[in-house]
Design a protein around this motif. Structure first.
Motif, PDB file in Angstrom:
ATOM      1  N   ARG A 167       7.637  74.566  35.678  1.00  0.00           N
ATOM      2  CA  ARG A 167       8.588  74.719  36.775  1.00  0.00           C
ATOM      3  C   ARG A 167      10.017  74.854  36.236  1.00  0.00           C
ATOM      4  N   ALA A 190       8.986  61.563  35.666  1.00  0.00           N
ATOM      5  CA  ALA A 190       7.760  61.795  36.433  1.00  0.00           C
ATOM      6  C   ALA A 190       7.674  63.281  36.727  1.00  0.00           C
ATOM      7  N   ALA A 191       6.441  63.779  36.864  1.00  0.00           N
ATOM      8  CA  ALA A 191       6.278  65.214  37.116  1.00  0.00           C
ATOM      9  C   ALA A 191       6.959  65.611  38.428  1.00  0.00           C
ATOM     10  N   GLY A 192       6.861  64.725  39.445  1.00  0.00           N
ATOM     11  CA  GLY A 192       7.548  64.974  40.701  1.00  0.00           C
ATOM     12  C   GLY A 192       7.166  66.282  41.350  1.00  0.00           C
ATOM     13  N   LEU A 193       5.885  66.656  41.250  1.00  0.00           N
ATOM     14  CA  LEU A 193       5.436  67.870  41.928  1.00  0.00           C
ATOM     15  C   LEU A 193       5.303  67.562  43.414  1.00  0.00           C
ATOM     16  N   TYR A 194       5.597  68.560  44.256  1.00  0.00           N
ATOM     17  CA  TYR A 194       5.455  68.327  45.687  1.00  0.00           C
ATOM     18  C   TYR A 194       3.973  68.345  46.040  1.00  0.00           C
ATOM     19  N   PRO A 195       3.476  67.255  46.667  1.00  0.00           N
ATOM     20  CA  PRO A 195       2.040  67.179  46.926  1.00  0.00           C
ATOM     21  C   PRO A 195       1.552  68.234  47.922  1.00  0.00           C
ATOM     22  N   TRP A 196       2.483  68.776  48.724  1.00  0.00           N
ATOM     23  CA  TRP A 196       2.049  69.758  49.732  1.00  0.00           C
ATOM     24  C   TRP A 196       2.111  71.178  49.207  1.00  0.00           C
ATOM     25  N   ARG A 197       2.443  71.338  47.930  1.00  0.00           N
ATOM     26  CA  ARG A 197       2.456  72.672  47.347  1.00  0.00           C
ATOM     27  C   ARG A 197       1.421  72.728  46.228  1.00  0.00           C
TER      28      ARG A 197
END
Lengths: 333, 257
Positions: free
Chosen positions: B149, B86-93
């Motif tokens: 990333r 999963a991309a697992g990007l932080y939603p708050w960034r």
């Protein structure tokens, strides 16, 4: 520039029609059902006033010389409010909404009392509900801050230390199984014996109630990052503090706000309960107590509503901060 | 030059149902600049092997060196970038903020961070999306951001664990093509886990076929395909032959188990 007045400038009416659209949407999408429920509750309340206040209505009427059934007061005392109201429908209805010390005051009586004791009295007067609400609110606020801080600190400890997880959490749960009404007087007595009184004991009781939702929510929130997100930081060689500040803490923000809302309501209850056993002369709790000493039901109900309105306003404020902060953080809800 | 070397690598997990042999006697050498795909059915240990290389799992036997170091040392030396399923990007960034994350932890200067974010975004074709939040991007774009990333701190090795597994085939084809271009430009060593045969054959210079229970290598295929690979190479005879050999390897592994 021409000096003829524009008949319709660009964008004229946009604001208004926008507002109208918003209003109609609110009406369709939530306000209408909400208002229906409120109306039904108020109707039920008015209806309930008739049997609840029937005994007094019938007594007043018979004293004034009216014919009531049954005629003997002893017989009437054996009857329930509903039976009396059914036996004397006209009298029960007429007398239900104007008694000074009604068993169940009518909504308009409570509303009038609320209005009279807030808007028509200086907020510094001891008869003003705003004054009492402020006294309670200051204890609530202090306790809420202490409880929230304590809850967050304990949650951080629990998440990072297995020993704390095993030792703190059970006690936190046990602490909430003790009825607050039982422990509040003890807190006040113990603090009084070491010379602390006034605002602080009430705040301590508030903190005692409000730390629990915060600790539960924050433990859940700080643990909400999944294994993959933790692995990702491990591949960067991130330290524990870095993992905390960059991942665990921001991930826990939505959980924190859910806890804060529950925690604030609990803190308010704590402050009110804290005012009951001290014989306090100020605060919503004192107002409730005084109301019940003197049978001032209207005063009790208006203090209850003042507490509810206060809680709603503050929880609403927390909700607004939540939306603003999460919006700024880019977290769409 | 060998950059990753596994000798008699074994990993046994202790579970409630007894020991599970996740990796058994795995021997593999990866040279610098290679594109190695790991293919096999679930439970064959391909992801486990990648996690061993990353130092996220500790082997119970054998030796494993990454760039001359133990995996744990390599992890602390930030020798590799890891792309998860999963991309697992932080939603708050924002996208830029997400790419900045490893750079912040590794202590790059502000100017260097800005430069690298900009550069890697261009590399994955996401220039102009720096200020967007993850939810504003499609799944394929999010996965590209997660690749950016992993690339941002310019490690020599890129470990990818089924990065396109959750994407539809059309998007996956395009990302495969882009990944090859990226590899050609950056000359990184790629370790790529997949369970798609065409994907493995299309991307790799070396295909490692694995089989389950116990997880082991059943075949290693060096691809004769040229480095330059348009998408329609998948209709060529060589391609079909390699794909056939991979399929045979997978089948043999299943029968032996």
């Amino acid at each position: 520039m021409s000096d003829t007045a524009p008949i319709a400038g660009q964008g004229a009416g946009v604001g208004r029609s926008g507002r109208v659209a918003l209003f109609s949407r609110a009406l369709a999408g939530g306000l209408a059902p909400v208002l229906t429920v409120v109306a039904a509750l108020i109707a039920f309340w008015y209806l309930a006033c008739i049997p609840m206040n029937a005994a007094q209505s019938v007594l007043d009427a018979s004293r004034a010389g009216a014919v009531v059934s049954p005629e003997s007061p002893a017989e009437r005392r054996q009857m329930g409010g509903l039976a009396l109201a059914l036996g004397n429908p006209g009298i029960a209805f007429e007398g239900a909404y104007s008694q000074e010390r009604a068993r169940l005051p009518a909504p308009h009586q409570v509303a009038a009392e609320l209005w009279n004791s807030t808007a028509r009295i200086a907020p510094t007067s001891p008869r003003s509900l705003i004054y009492h609400a402020w006294v309670t609110l200051s204890a609530t606020g202090l306790g809420f801050l202490i409880g929230t801080g304590l809850g967050i600190l304990l949650a951080v400890g629990i998440v990072h230390s297995r020993v704390m997880d095993m030792s703190v959490m059970p006690w936190a749960i046990v602490s909430q199984t003790i009825p607050i009404i039982a422990i509040a007087p003890m807190i006040i007595v113990v603090l009084y014996s070491i010379g602390i009184q006034g605002l602080v004991p009430k705040a301590v009781i508030s903190a005692y109630l409000s730390f629990f939702p915060v600790i539960v929510g924050m433990v859940k929130g700080l643990r909400s990052p999944d294994a993959m997100q933790l692995d990702l930081l491990a591949t960067y060689g991130a330290s524990k503090p870095e993992t905390f500040w960059k991942l665990r803490l921001p991930a826990s923000t939505p959980y924190l706000f859910a806890s804060l809302k529950i925690g604030f309501a609990a803190a308010l209850i704590g402050a009110i309960v804290g005012e009951l056993p001290t014989g306090a002369t100020a605060g919503l709790g004192a107002r409730l107590l005084a109301g019940s000493y003197y049978g001032q039901t209207v005063q009790i109900w208006s203090a209850l509503f003042a507490a509810a309105i206060l809680a709603a306003l503050c929880v609403g404020l927390i909700g607004m901060i939540e939306r603003a902060l999460l919006g700024r953080m880019g977290m769409r809800r | 030059m060998t950059i990753i070397s596994a000798k008699d690598l074994n990993l046994t997990f202790q579970t409630n149902d007894g020991p599970v042999h996740a990796l058994k006697d795995v021997n593999l050498d990866v040279s610098k600049g290679e594109f190695v795909s790991f293919i096999g059915p679930s439970g064959c240990g391909k992801t486990t092997f990648l996690r061993c290389v990353a130092g996220l799992e500790t082997p119970t036997g054998g030796t494993l060196t990454v760039d001359g170091m133990t995996p744990d040392e390599a992890r602390r030396a930030r020798a590799y970038g890891y792309v998860f399923q999963a991309a697992g990007l932080y939603p708050w960034r924002t996208i830029g903020g997400n790419i900045r994350l490893p750079l912040e932890i590794m202590g790059y200067s502000a100017a260097e961070k800005d430069r690298r974010v900009k550069e890697t975004l261009e590399l994955v074709d996401l220039a102009g999306f720096e200020q967007k939040y993850p939810w504003q991007l499609s799944g394929g774009m999010q996965q590209r951001a997660s690749i950016a990333r992993a690339l941002s701190f310019d490690a020599d090795i890129l470990l990818m664990d089924e990065p396109f597994g959750a994407l539809d085939e059309i998007v996956r084809d395009r990302l495969n093509e882009e990944l090859l271009r990226l590899w050609a430009r950056t000359e990184k060593t790629m370790l790529f886990v997949t369970h798609s045969i065409p994907e493995a054959v299309y991307l790799s210079t070396k295909i490692v076929v694995m089989s389950p229970r116990p997880g082991r290598i059943s075949d290693v295929i060096d691809s004769p395909l040229p480095k330059e690979r348009p998408l329609d190479i998948r209709d060529s005879r060589e391609f079909i032959e390699i794909a056939h050999r991979v399929r045979e390897g997978l089948r043999a592994g299943m029968e032996a188990a």
